[in-house]
Design a protein around this motif. Structure first.
Motif, PDB file in Angstrom:
ATOM      1  N   TRP A 204      13.599   8.858  -4.785  1.00  0.00           N
ATOM      2  CA  TRP A 204      12.141   8.841  -4.643  1.00  0.00           C
ATOM      3  C   TRP A 204      11.666   7.669  -3.792  1.00  0.00           C
ATOM      4  O   TRP A 204      10.636   7.762  -3.124  1.00  0.00           O
ATOM      5  CB  TRP A 204      11.474   8.854  -6.021  1.00  0.00           C
ATOM      6  N   GLU A 205      12.435   6.575  -3.780  1.00  0.00           N
ATOM      7  CA  GLU A 205      12.116   5.501  -2.829  1.00  0.00           C
ATOM      8  C   GLU A 205      12.362   5.983  -1.401  1.00  0.00           C
ATOM      9  O   GLU A 205      11.565   5.721  -0.494  1.00  0.00           O
ATOM     10  CB  GLU A 205      12.957   4.259  -3.117  1.00  0.00           C
ATOM     11  N   TYR A 206      13.439   6.683  -1.220  1.00  0.00           N
ATOM     12  CA  TYR A 206      13.744   7.292   0.089  1.00  0.00           C
ATOM     13  C   TYR A 206      12.660   8.285   0.494  1.00  0.00           C
ATOM     14  O   TYR A 206      12.165   8.258   1.636  1.00  0.00           O
ATOM     15  CB  TYR A 206      15.115   7.950  -0.008  1.00  0.00           C
ATOM     16  N   ASP A 207      12.263   9.137  -0.426  1.00  0.00           N
ATOM     17  CA  ASP A 207      11.258  10.150  -0.119  1.00  0.00           C
ATOM     18  C   ASP A 207       9.906   9.526   0.223  1.00  0.00           C
ATOM     19  O   ASP A 207       9.179  10.037   1.062  1.00  0.00           O
ATOM     20  CB  ASP A 207      11.108  11.107  -1.305  1.00  0.00           C
ATOM     21  N   ASP A 208       9.587   8.411  -0.413  1.00  0.00           N
ATOM     22  CA  ASP A 208       8.326   7.722  -0.104  1.00  0.00           C
ATOM     23  C   ASP A 208       8.287   7.237   1.345  1.00  0.00           C
ATOM     24  O   ASP A 208       7.207   6.989   1.890  1.00  0.00           O
ATOM     25  CB  ASP A 208       8.132   6.516  -1.037  1.00  0.00           C
ATOM     26  N   ASN A 209       9.436   7.098   1.969  1.00  0.00           N
ATOM     27  CA  ASN A 209       9.518   6.593   3.342  1.00  0.00           C
ATOM     28  C   ASN A 209       9.864   7.679   4.355  1.00  0.00           C
ATOM     29  O   ASN A 209      10.178   7.371   5.504  1.00  0.00           O
ATOM     30  CB  ASN A 209      10.569   5.484   3.412  1.00  0.00           C
ATOM     31  N   ILE A 210       9.810   8.932   3.933  1.00  0.00           N
ATOM     32  CA  ILE A 210      10.312  10.002   4.791  1.00  0.00           C
ATOM     33  C   ILE A 210       9.520  10.126   6.087  1.00  0.00           C
ATOM     34  O   ILE A 210      10.090  10.411   7.150  1.00  0.00           O
ATOM     35  CB  ILE A 210      10.341  11.345   4.027  1.00  0.00           C
ATOM     36  N   SER A 211       8.216   9.910   6.036  1.00  0.00           N
ATOM     37  CA  SER A 211       7.420  10.038   7.261  1.00  0.00           C
ATOM     38  C   SER A 211       7.762   8.939   8.258  1.00  0.00           C
ATOM     39  O   SER A 211       7.743   9.157   9.470  1.00  0.00           O
ATOM     40  CB  SER A 211       5.920  10.026   6.937  1.00  0.00           C
ATOM     41  N   PHE A 212       8.083   7.741   7.778  1.00  0.00           N
ATOM     42  CA  PHE A 212       8.508   6.662   8.664  1.00  0.00           C
ATOM     43  C   PHE A 212       9.871   6.978   9.268  1.00  0.00           C
ATOM     44  O   PHE A 212      10.090   6.794  10.473  1.00  0.00           O
ATOM     45  CB  PHE A 212       8.566   5.335   7.901  1.00  0.00           C
ATOM     46  N   LEU A 213      10.793   7.457   8.464  1.00  0.00           N
ATOM     47  CA  LEU A 213      12.135   7.764   8.947  1.00  0.00           C
ATOM     48  C   LEU A 213      12.124   8.854  10.014  1.00  0.00           C
ATOM     49  O   LEU A 213      13.005   8.902  10.868  1.00  0.00           O
ATOM     50  CB  LEU A 213      13.024   8.204   7.779  1.00  0.00           C
ATOM     51  N   ALA A 214      11.121   9.720   9.968  1.00  0.00           N
ATOM     52  CA  ALA A 214      11.041  10.819  10.928  1.00  0.00           C
ATOM     53  C   ALA A 214      10.547  10.362  12.295  1.00  0.00           C
ATOM     54  O   ALA A 214      10.638  11.114  13.268  1.00  0.00           O
ATOM     55  CB  ALA A 214      10.123  11.910  10.396  1.00  0.00           C
ATOM     56  N   THR A 215      10.037   9.143  12.387  1.00  0.00           N
ATOM     57  CA  THR A 215       9.514   8.627  13.651  1.00  0.00           C
ATOM     58  C   THR A 215      10.574   7.795  14.364  1.00  0.00           C
ATOM     59  O   THR A 215      11.526   7.327  13.740  1.00  0.00           O
ATOM     60  CB  THR A 215       8.278   7.741  13.420  1.00  0.00           C
ATOM     61  N   PRO A 216      10.390   7.561  15.664  1.00  0.00           N
ATOM     62  CA  PRO A 216      11.325   6.687  16.394  1.00  0.00           C
ATOM     63  C   PRO A 216      10.942   5.209  16.309  1.00  0.00           C
ATOM     64  O   PRO A 216      11.400   4.405  17.112  1.00  0.00           O
ATOM     65  CB  PRO A 216      11.203   7.206  17.830  1.00  0.00           C
ATOM     66  N   MET A 217      10.109   4.857  15.341  1.00  0.00           N
ATOM     67  CA  MET A 217       9.681   3.469  15.204  1.00  0.00           C
ATOM     68  C   MET A 217      10.883   2.558  14.945  1.00  0.00           C
ATOM     69  O   MET A 217      11.865   2.978  14.321  1.00  0.00           O
ATOM     70  CB  MET A 217       8.682   3.340  14.050  1.00  0.00           C
TER      71      MET A 217
ATOM     72  N   PHE B  29       4.631  16.942   6.050  1.00  0.00           N
ATOM     73  CA  PHE B  29       5.966  17.096   5.467  1.00  0.00           C
ATOM     74  C   PHE B  29       5.980  17.977   4.220  1.00  0.00           C
ATOM     75  O   PHE B  29       6.960  17.988   3.483  1.00  0.00           O
ATOM     76  CB  PHE B  29       6.570  15.728   5.161  1.00  0.00           C
ATOM     77  N   GLY B  30       4.912  18.708   3.972  1.00  0.00           N
ATOM     78  CA  GLY B  30       4.923  19.635   2.848  1.00  0.00           C
ATOM     79  C   GLY B  30       3.926  19.248   1.781  1.00  0.00           C
ATOM     80  O   GLY B  30       2.809  18.819   2.067  1.00  0.00           O
ATOM     81  N   THR B  31       4.326  19.407   0.514  1.00  0.00           N
ATOM     82  CA  THR B  31       3.422  19.138  -0.600  1.00  0.00           C
ATOM     83  C   THR B  31       3.088  17.658  -0.671  1.00  0.00           C
ATOM     84  O   THR B  31       3.981  16.799  -0.628  1.00  0.00           O
ATOM     85  CB  THR B  31       4.060  19.568  -1.934  1.00  0.00           C
ATOM     86  N   GLN B  32       1.801  17.371  -0.783  1.00  0.00           N
ATOM     87  CA  GLN B  32       1.356  15.983  -0.863  1.00  0.00           C
ATOM     88  C   GLN B  32       1.446  15.471  -2.294  1.00  0.00           C
ATOM     89  O   GLN B  32       1.132  16.195  -3.245  1.00  0.00           O
ATOM     90  CB  GLN B  32      -0.084  15.853  -0.368  1.00  0.00           C
ATOM     91  N   GLN B  33       1.872  14.255  -2.447  1.00  0.00           N
ATOM     92  CA  GLN B  33       1.898  13.636  -3.763  1.00  0.00           C
ATOM     93  C   GLN B  33       0.505  13.097  -4.099  1.00  0.00           C
ATOM     94  O   GLN B  33      -0.299  12.861  -3.202  1.00  0.00           O
ATOM     95  CB  GLN B  33       2.926  12.507  -3.785  1.00  0.00           C
ATOM     96  N   PRO B  34       0.203  12.900  -5.383  1.00  0.00           N
ATOM     97  CA  PRO B  34      -1.103  12.342  -5.743  1.00  0.00           C
ATOM     98  C   PRO B  34      -1.205  10.874  -5.342  1.00  0.00           C
ATOM     99  O   PRO B  34      -0.232  10.127  -5.459  1.00  0.00           O
ATOM    100  CB  PRO B  34      -1.154  12.507  -7.264  1.00  0.00           C
ATOM    101  N   LYS B  35      -2.376  10.496  -4.887  1.00  0.00           N
ATOM    102  CA  LYS B  35      -2.574   9.117  -4.416  1.00  0.00           C
ATOM    103  C   LYS B  35      -2.792   8.158  -5.584  1.00  0.00           C
ATOM    104  O   LYS B  35      -2.445   6.977  -5.503  1.00  0.00           O
ATOM    105  CB  LYS B  35      -3.776   9.066  -3.463  1.00  0.00           C
ATOM    106  N   GLN B  36      -3.410   8.646  -6.653  1.00  0.00           N
ATOM    107  CA  GLN B  36      -3.675   7.813  -7.824  1.00  0.00           C
ATOM    108  C   GLN B  36      -2.874   8.323  -9.022  1.00  0.00           C
ATOM    109  O   GLN B  36      -2.491   9.490  -9.069  1.00  0.00           O
ATOM    110  CB  GLN B  36      -5.173   7.812  -8.182  1.00  0.00           C
ATOM    111  N   LYS B  37      -2.624   7.455  -9.969  1.00  0.00           N
ATOM    112  CA  LYS B  37      -1.946   7.848 -11.199  1.00  0.00           C
ATOM    113  C   LYS B  37      -2.890   8.663 -12.080  1.00  0.00           C
ATOM    114  O   LYS B  37      -4.106   8.479 -12.049  1.00  0.00           O
ATOM    115  CB  LYS B  37      -1.449   6.615 -11.963  1.00  0.00           C
ATOM    116  N   THR B  38      -2.309   9.540 -12.880  1.00  0.00           N
ATOM    117  CA  THR B  38      -3.078  10.406 -13.772  1.00  0.00           C
ATOM    118  C   THR B  38      -2.648  10.141 -15.210  1.00  0.00           C
ATOM    119  O   THR B  38      -1.652  10.714 -15.689  1.00  0.00           O
ATOM    120  CB  THR B  38      -2.844  11.896 -13.438  1.00  0.00           C
TER     121      THR B  38
END
Length: 536
Positions: free
Chosen positions: A224-237, A517-526
Motif C-alpha cells: 500500500w505504500e507502493y500503491d500510494d506512489n503509483i502515479s509518481f512511478l508512472a512518470t519519468p520524473m 489509474f482507476g478507482t480513487q481512494q478516499p481523501k479523508q478517513k471515515t
C-alpha cells in the motif's frame, strides 16, 4: 515596448487557440486544440500538476462527440468525449494499446528496458495469427500472451475455483474476528483501512495461495505504500525526488521474487505432480499462474528473474489496487444513504432465504451477483469513483467520424469526463451526475402477466459507462471484480452491524492524486463503529 509586444503576441496566440476550441466544426478534419497561454509549454503545467487541476482541465475543454488536442513538453494527445465517438474509436482495430502503456511497465513495476522495448514494438496484435507484416518472434507476442493468460485465469473453470476460495477466506475472517469485533460496539478510525486490510489478505490468498503472504509478512504494508506512489512511478520524473517510492516498489519486487523462487523449488520437490490442466495448484495458487510459466519460457530469455517478478507484481497490483477501494465505496455509499442498508439486507435475505445463510456457508454467489439492486449499486459506485484514462495510439492514418487522425497520434478517453456528464442527470433533477443514486441503473418494465418489475440494465450506456474501458483491451478481470465487490458487501453487512461516526450527508472526497489509474481512494478517513450482528 518589448513587454507590450510579447503580451500582444501571447494574447493573439491564446485567442487563436481558444477560437479553435470554441469552433471545432469550422476546421473540418483538423484536430482542434484546447486553449493555452504559452507556446511550447502549452498544457505542460496542467499535466505535471495532475490531481484536481488535470481533472478540471479535461472536463472543462472536452467537446461532446468531438476530439480536442492537448500538447506540451513530451506529450501530444487527443481527448475523445461522447459515447458515439468513443465507441467508434475503441472498437476499431486501427488503434494500439501498447506504445503508450509500455513505458509505464518499467516505472510502475520495475520492468527492464528490454521488456519495455519489446512491448512497444509488439505489432503482432492479440489474435491467434499475427497481423500481416509483423515480424515479432512467436514467443515474444507479449500482448497475445497476456490475452491467453487472462483467458485462462478468468475462464469458467478458474472462476469456479477462485470465487469459492474468496468466499471461504472472507467467511473464515469473519468467523475468526471475535478478538477484533465482538457483540459490543467497537469504534474504528477508518472504514477504508478496515475493508482494505480484510480484502487484501482474502484476495491475495484466493489467487496466489497462502505462500505469498506467509513468505512476506510485511507485504500488506509495503504494497500500500507502493500503491500510494503509483502515479509518481508512472512518470519519468527523477527518482531522487521521491526515493521512498522506489524503495517500496523494490520491496514488493523482492517479495514476488521470493515467492516465485519458493514456488519453483517446491514444484520440483513435490512427490505428487499436479495435473497440467488443474484449476488450482497448492504451490502456485491459481493453475493459470503456473501455466503462464510456459509463455515466459518461450520468450527466449526476455522474461528473466527481474521481469518475471515485474510481471507478477503487475498482476498483484491489477488484482487489488482498484477493486479494494471500490469495495470500500460500495459499503460506504450504502451506509451513507438513508434506508439503503435496510433495502439491501432485505434483498439479500429474500435471495438467500435469510441473512444467516451467508454465515452458514449455504449460498450461491451467483444469486447475489445477479441481484438487480446490488448490481445497480455496483454500477453507480464505479461510475462515481473510477477515474481511468484509457490510452491508445493510431497505427496508421485513420478517420474517426469526420476527423483525420495521423499515424502515431496518441488518444485518451477519460472515464471521469464521461461519468461526470449531465447525460447522467435524471429528469426530475433529484439525482444529478455528481450524486450517488442506487437506482440509477434500474429500469421498470412489465412481464408477460402485466406485472411491473425492476431490472438492472446498462442498455444504451456503451461508451458512457466505461470503468473497465472498452474494446479488445477491456479489463479482463471485470467479472471477478464485480463478484468480489458484491460478495464482500453481502458477507460484511450480514455478519456485522456498521454505523458511520460522521456528520449526516458527509462523504469523503476522492483522492485525485491517483487520477487516471482507476478507482480513487478516499481523501479523508471515515470513522465508524462495528459489532457482530445478533443471530436471528
Amino acid at each position: 515596448m518589448a513587454l507590450t509586444i510579447i503580451c500582444i503576441l501571447l494574447f493573439t496566440t491564446a485567442t487563436v487557440v481558444a477560437y479553435s476550441k470554441l469552433k471545432p466544426k469550422q476546421f473540418g478534419e483538423t484536430l482542434p486544440t484546447a486553449p493555452y497561454l504559452f507556446p511550447v509549454f502549452a498544457h505542460t503545467a496542467t499535466f505535471a500538476a495532475g490531481d484536481e487541476k488535470l481533472a478540471s482541465a479535461l472536463k472543462r475543454y472536452a467537446v461532446s462527440e468531438a476530439p480536442i488536442r492537448f500538447r506540451g513538453i513530451g506529450f501530444n494527445f487527443v481527448l475523445l468525449s461522447g459515447k458515439d465517438i468513443i465507441r467508434k474509436a475503441l472498437s476499431t482495430a486501427n488503434l494500439d494499446w501498447n506504445k503508450i502503456s509500455a513505458p509505464l511497465f518499467g516505472g510502475m513495476f520495475g520492468g527492464s528496458e528490454a521488456i519495455v522495448h519489446a512491448l512497444q514494438h509488439d505489432n503482432s496484435g492479440i489474435g491467434a495469427k499475427p497481423y500481416p507484416g509483423s515480424n515479432v518472434h512467436p514467443g515474444r507476442r507479449l500482448l497475445r500472451n497476456q490475452i491467453l493468460f487472462f483467458s485462462d485465469a478468468f475462464s469458467r473453470g478458474s472462476l469456479d475455483e477462485l470465487v469459492p476460495r474468496f468466499v471461504k477466506n472472507l467467511q473464515d475472517w469473519c468467523a475468526e474476528s471475535s478478538s477484533v469485533v465482538g457483540s459490543d460496539w467497537v469504534e474504528k478510525p477508518d472504514l477504508y483501512e478496515f475493508v482494505r486490510d480484510i480484502l487484501f489478505s482474502c484476495s491475495v490468498d484466493s489467487f496466489f495461495g497462502k505462500n505469498l503472504r506467509q513468505l512476506n509478512p510485511n507485504l500488506d504494508k509495503d504494497f500500500w505504500e507502493y500503491d500510494d506512489n503509483i502515479s509518481f512511478l508512472a512518470t519519468p520524473m527523477p527518482r531522487w525526488l521521491r526515493p521512498n517510492a522506489i524503495k517500496a516498489r523494490d520491496r514488493c519486487h523482492d517479495s514476488m521474487k521470493r515467492w516465485r523462487e519458493h514456488a519453483v523449488n517446491e514444484s520440483k520437490s513435490l512427490s505428487l505432480q499436479v495435473p497440467e490442466d488443474a484449476s488450482w495448484d497448492p504451490v502456485w495458487g491459481l493453475g493459470a499462474i503456473r501455466r503462464r510459466n510456459k509463455l515466459f519460457d518461450a520468450t527466449g530469455g526476455l522474461l528473466d528473474k527481474q521481469n518475471r517478478a515485474s510481471t507478477d507484481l503487475a498482476l498483484l497490483w491489477a488484482l487489488t489496487s482498484n477493486v479494494i477501494p471500490a469495495s470500500f465505496w460500495y459499503l460506504f455509499e450504502v451506509l451513507a444513504s438513508d434506508g439503503l442498508l435496510d433495502r439491501t439486507r432485505m434483498e439479500i435475505a429474500h435471495i438467500l432465504g435469510g441473512l444467516n445463510a451467508i454465515n452458514e456457508h449455504k449460498f450461491s454467489p451467483a444469486d447475489l451477483t445477479n441481484s438487480d439492486l446490488l448490481q445497480s449499486i455496483y454500477a453507480e459506485t464505479l461510475r462515481l469513483h473510477v477515474i481511468a484514462l484509457i490510452t491508445r495510439s493510431v497505427k496508421k492514418e485513420h478517420h474517426i467520424g469526420k476527423w483525420l487522425f495521423p499515424k502515431d497520434q496518441a488518444i485518451i478517453v477519460s472515464s471521469h469526463v464521461e461519468h461526470m456528464n449531465e447525460q447522467w442527470d435524471t429528469s426530475d433533477e433529484k439525482h444529478p451526475c455528481t450524486a450517488f443514486s442506487p437506482d440509477r441503473f434500474l429500469t421498470h418494465e412489465k412481464n408477460e402477466s402485466g406485472e411491473r418489475r425492476t431490472k438492472f440494465s446498462l442498455d444504451g450506456r456503451q461508451g458512457q459507462w466505461i470503468p473497465f474501458g472498452l474494446g479488445e483491451h477491456m479489463c479482463p478481470g471485470r467479472h471477478f471484480a464485480k463478484q468480489e465487490m458484491i460478495i464482500n458487501f453481502a458477507v460484511l453487512i450480514s455478519t456485522f452491524d456498521f454505523e458511520l461516526l460522521t456528520p449526516k450527508n458527509w462523504r469523503p472526497e476522492d483522492n485525485l492524486s491517483r487520477y487516471g489509474f482507476g478507482t480513487q481512494q478516499p481523501k479523508q478517513k471515515t470513522p465508524f463503529r462495528i459489532r457482530k450482528r445478533a443471530v436471528k
